[in-house]
Design an enzyme around this catalytic site. Structure first.
Site, short mmCIF file in Angstrom:
data_model
loop_
_atom_site.label_atom_id
_atom_site.label_comp_id
_atom_site.label_asym_id
_atom_site.label_seq_id
_atom_site.Cartn_x
_atom_site.Cartn_y
_atom_site.Cartn_z
N ASP A 1 121.54 22.24 111.69
CA ASP A 1 120.00 21.55 111.09
C ASP A 1 119.39 21.88 111.80
OD1 ASP A 1 118.58 20.47 109.63
OD2 ASP A 1 119.34 18.89 108.89
N HIS B 1 119.04 24.91 113.29
CA HIS B 1 117.61 25.16 112.87
C HIS B 1 115.92 24.74 113.58
CE1 HIS B 1 118.80 23.72 108.15
NE2 HIS B 1 119.30 24.98 108.80
#
Length: 188
Positions: free
Chosen positions: A70, A93
């Site tokens: 993430d 990310h």
């Protein structure tokens, strides 16, 4: 590991490995230094943010390696005076501001400096996420990105003002108060 309402403290030289959810969460934390930290999770592991913060101020993150499934660093509502330097991010990310505007009474995000950062194998590099039908009027201002290196990054700069993590999204018909961006300086 979570920190709430902590002032004048630090984390130094520790490793977080394969957390089942986010690794380090900060809420209403002020004057906090994070240095020499290593955060690792598989690139396909969901919701494994490396460092996530909201309503924080005067934090410094340096000399840190983050690889997750993430956001490497997630910066939420009300965070101000954040300095990020000498960070390696990947997989993950990227360094994300938001998502912002989903809830009422969210606060401005301002005075962010990101410098001397390497993104390697991330889906995004520098990212700002806002909901299309914002419930709050928020100002995002005084951001400086300097000396950023992108290696095999899907979207090096991603400003998404129609963020929708789980489509299809229902967009309500209402007056939209746009998120305002001011004073962003990018030196890549």
């Amino acid at each position: 590991m979570g920190f709430a309402f902590v002032n004048n403290s630090n984390i130094k030289d520790i490793t977080s490995l394969n957390s089942k959810m986010g690794h380090f969460n900060f809420f209403s934390v002020h004057y906090f230094n994070i240095t020499g930290v290593s955060i690792t999770a598989p690139g396909d592991s969901p919701n494994t943010n490396g460092i996530k913060m909201g309503s924080c101020s005067n934090m410094h993150i340096s000399n840190t390696n983050i690889g997750t499934g993430d956001d490497c660093i997630a910066i939420l509502s009300g965070t101000t005076n954040l300095d990020i330097s000498n960070v390696k991010c990947g997989p993950g990310h990227g360094i994300s501001v938001g998502s912002l505007g989903k809830n009422k009474d969210e606060k401005d995000v301002k005075n962010l400096t990101v410098r001397d950062v390497i993104f390697n194998g991330t889906s995004d590099g520098i990212r700002i996420k806002t909901w299309e039908s914002s419930a709050s009027k928020i100002l995002v201002s005084n951001f400086v990105y300097e000396n950023i290196q992108m290696i095999d990054v899907g979207k090096p700069i991603n400003i998404d003002q129609k963020y929708c993590p789980h489509p299809p999204c229902e967009h309500k018909q209402k007056i939209v108060l746009p998120l305002q961006f001011a004073k962003m300086l990018m030196i890549l």
